[in-house]
Design a protein around this motif. Structure first.
Motif, PDB file in Angstrom:
ATOM      1  N   TYR A   1      34.792  60.716 -10.966  1.00 57.32           N
ATOM      2  CA  TYR A   1      35.273  61.877 -10.219  1.00 57.32           C
ATOM      3  C   TYR A   1      34.113  62.636  -9.563  1.00 57.32           C
ATOM      4  O   TYR A   1      34.231  63.122  -8.434  1.00 57.32           O
ATOM      5  CB  TYR A   1      36.044  62.821 -11.136  1.00 57.32           C
ATOM      6  CG  TYR A   1      37.410  62.342 -11.557  1.00 57.32           C
ATOM      7  CD1 TYR A   1      38.009  61.228 -10.975  1.00 57.32           C
ATOM      8  CD2 TYR A   1      38.124  63.019 -12.548  1.00 57.32           C
ATOM      9  CE1 TYR A   1      39.270  60.806 -11.359  1.00 57.32           C
ATOM     10  CE2 TYR A   1      39.396  62.607 -12.936  1.00 57.32           C
ATOM     11  CZ  TYR A   1      39.959  61.499 -12.344  1.00 57.32           C
ATOM     12  OH  TYR A   1      41.212  61.093 -12.726  1.00 57.32           O
TER      13      TYR A   1
ATOM     14  N   MET B   1      33.046  60.744  -6.552  1.00 60.01           N
ATOM     15  CA  MET B   1      33.999  61.001  -5.471  1.00 60.01           C
ATOM     16  C   MET B   1      33.729  62.360  -4.828  1.00 60.01           C
ATOM     17  O   MET B   1      33.749  62.496  -3.597  1.00 60.01           O
ATOM     18  CB  MET B   1      35.431  60.933  -6.021  1.00 60.01           C
ATOM     19  CG  MET B   1      35.838  59.526  -6.458  1.00 60.01           C
ATOM     20  SD  MET B   1      37.305  59.486  -7.534  1.00 60.01           S
ATOM     21  CE  MET B   1      38.596  59.988  -6.405  1.00 60.01           C
TER      22      MET B   1
ATOM     23  N   LEU C   1      47.797  60.054   0.498  1.00 53.64           N
ATOM     24  CA  LEU C   1      46.377  59.761   0.329  1.00 53.64           C
ATOM     25  C   LEU C   1      46.092  58.277   0.111  1.00 53.64           C
ATOM     26  O   LEU C   1      44.941  57.896  -0.110  1.00 53.64           O
ATOM     27  CB  LEU C   1      45.820  60.561  -0.862  1.00 53.64           C
ATOM     28  CG  LEU C   1      46.120  62.068  -0.878  1.00 53.64           C
ATOM     29  CD1 LEU C   1      45.408  62.726  -2.051  1.00 53.64           C
ATOM     30  CD2 LEU C   1      45.725  62.724   0.434  1.00 53.64           C
TER      31      LEU C   1
ATOM     32  N   GLY D   1      44.555  58.330   3.991  1.00 58.52           N
ATOM     33  CA  GLY D   1      43.752  57.443   3.164  1.00 58.52           C
ATOM     34  C   GLY D   1      42.895  56.472   3.946  1.00 58.52           C
ATOM     35  O   GLY D   1      42.533  55.403   3.446  1.00 58.52           O
TER      36      GLY D   1
ATOM     37  N   CYS E   1      49.153  60.116  -4.045  1.00 62.83           N
ATOM     38  CA  CYS E   1      48.409  58.880  -3.781  1.00 62.83           C
ATOM     39  C   CYS E   1      49.259  57.752  -4.349  1.00 62.83           C
ATOM     40  O   CYS E   1      50.447  57.685  -4.055  1.00 62.83           O
ATOM     41  CB  CYS E   1      46.995  58.954  -4.357  1.00 62.83           C
ATOM     42  SG  CYS E   1      46.895  59.497  -6.084  1.00 62.83           S
TER      43      CYS E   1
ATOM     44  N   SER F   1      37.754  57.832   2.568  1.00 55.83           N
ATOM     45  CA  SER F   1      38.450  58.324   1.384  1.00 55.83           C
ATOM     46  C   SER F   1      37.794  57.759   0.122  1.00 55.83           C
ATOM     47  O   SER F   1      37.024  56.803   0.181  1.00 55.83           O
ATOM     48  CB  SER F   1      39.923  57.918   1.422  1.00 55.83           C
ATOM     49  OG  SER F   1      40.099  56.616   0.905  1.00 55.83           O
ATOM     50  N   PRO F   2      38.114  58.329  -1.048  1.00 58.43           N
ATOM     51  CA  PRO F   2      37.557  57.794  -2.293  1.00 58.43           C
ATOM     52  C   PRO F   2      37.931  56.344  -2.556  1.00 58.43           C
ATOM     53  O   PRO F   2      37.249  55.664  -3.329  1.00 58.43           O
ATOM     54  CB  PRO F   2      38.151  58.721  -3.360  1.00 58.43           C
ATOM     55  CG  PRO F   2      38.411  59.985  -2.644  1.00 58.43           C
ATOM     56  CD  PRO F   2      38.850  59.570  -1.271  1.00 58.43           C
TER      57      PRO F   2
ATOM     58  N   ARG G   1      43.086  60.718  -6.966  1.00 58.01           N
ATOM     59  CA  ARG G   1      42.894  61.388  -5.679  1.00 58.01           C
ATOM     60  C   ARG G   1      43.741  62.656  -5.594  1.00 58.01           C
ATOM     61  O   ARG G   1      43.252  63.727  -5.211  1.00 58.01           O
ATOM     62  CB  ARG G   1      43.233  60.428  -4.535  1.00 58.01           C
ATOM     63  CG  ARG G   1      42.220  59.320  -4.328  1.00 58.01           C
ATOM     64  CD  ARG G   1      42.766  58.173  -3.499  1.00 58.01           C
ATOM     65  NE  ARG G   1      43.736  57.370  -4.230  1.00 58.01           N
ATOM     66  CZ  ARG G   1      44.300  56.255  -3.757  1.00 58.01           C
ATOM     67  NH1 ARG G   1      43.994  55.832  -2.539  1.00 58.01           N
ATOM     68  NH2 ARG G   1      45.157  55.575  -4.477  1.00 58.01           N
TER      69      ARG G   1
END
Length: 235
Positions: free
Chosen positions: A102, A105, A56, A81, A130, A85-86, A136
């Protein structure tokens, strides 16, 4: 340094999922034969039985083919990733609480989470990671566990199990001294911890949105993915 935060999601947190199906860890750091031996032990069989490593991390976080001992055996490593992605979240409010991050996200990267969960559903037994294997990774695992019906208290225990590994992880990531990444750490309250309150905030928000199945299937996860996850993890 050994592969940190490595564990079977089925063990240690009281989750009812099958052993050897869903593993999680921090990023690899010069994998050794001891690391690959631990992986094989968790799988309960040869490393070739691992069908997927779901990476990730962003491109900037990776260091070449750091999963080479597994890719040499034919294990598929999928880089997840990229854009969406976050890790792309920017302009965070200063001092934002980790649990609130969170939820951001969850709300702004829902399609990414759905795509990662779909990839894992099609690749079990799998390992997901990650950089630290906390944020993640923790949210992806929490979504999968919620989706297959695992009690939230077990999800909290699985997430919080990372806390004992954090001192070594922070050393490995170079977050014990000033660095560019340290500015991100300073912007998020609790980022260097794995507080139960953060994952509880996430799970409360997930419930308010109808749960993982409702949320993710509205963003690309199929019922086939859901059925494969449930069949593989809980029967």
């Amino acid at each position: 340094m050994p592969l940190l935060n490595l564990r079977d999601v089925a063990e240690g947190a009281g989750t009812p999922v099958r052993s050897g199906m869903l593993l999680r860890s921090a990023q690899p750091h010069r994998l050794t034969t001891a690391d690959t031996g631990r992986l094989a032990d968790l799988l309960g069989g040869p490393l070739e039985g691992l069908r997927l490593v779901a990476d990730l991390r962003s491109e900037a976080e990776r260091a070449g083919d750091d999963w080479a001992p597994l890719t040499d055996l034919g294990v598929r490593v999928t880089r997840l990733g990229a854009s969406g992605s976050p890790a792309d979240l920017s302009a965070l409010p200063p001092g934002i609480d980790l649990g609130d991050l969170y939820v951001l996200m969850l709300d702004h990267r829902t399609a990414w989470f759905a795509s990662v969960v779909a990839e894992i559903a099609d690749g079990l037994p799998a390992l997901v990671h990650c950089a630290a294997g906390k944020d993640r990774t923790g949210l992806v695992v929490a979504l999968i566990l919620d989706l297959v019906g695992v009690d939230h208290e077990a999800i909290v225990r699985d997430y919080a199990a990372t806390a004992t590994h954090l001192p070594q992880i922070m050393t490995m990531l170079g977050l014990t001294t000033p660095s560019p990444a340290a500015s991100v750490v300073g912007a998020v309250s609790g980022l260097l911890d794995a507080p139960e309150a953060a994952i509880r905030t996430f799970l409360t928000a997930l419930d308010a949105r109808g749960g993982a199945e409702r949320l993710l299937t509205a963003h690309g996860l199929t019922e086939g993915h859901v059925q494969r996850l449930r069949a593989a993890l809980v029967g």
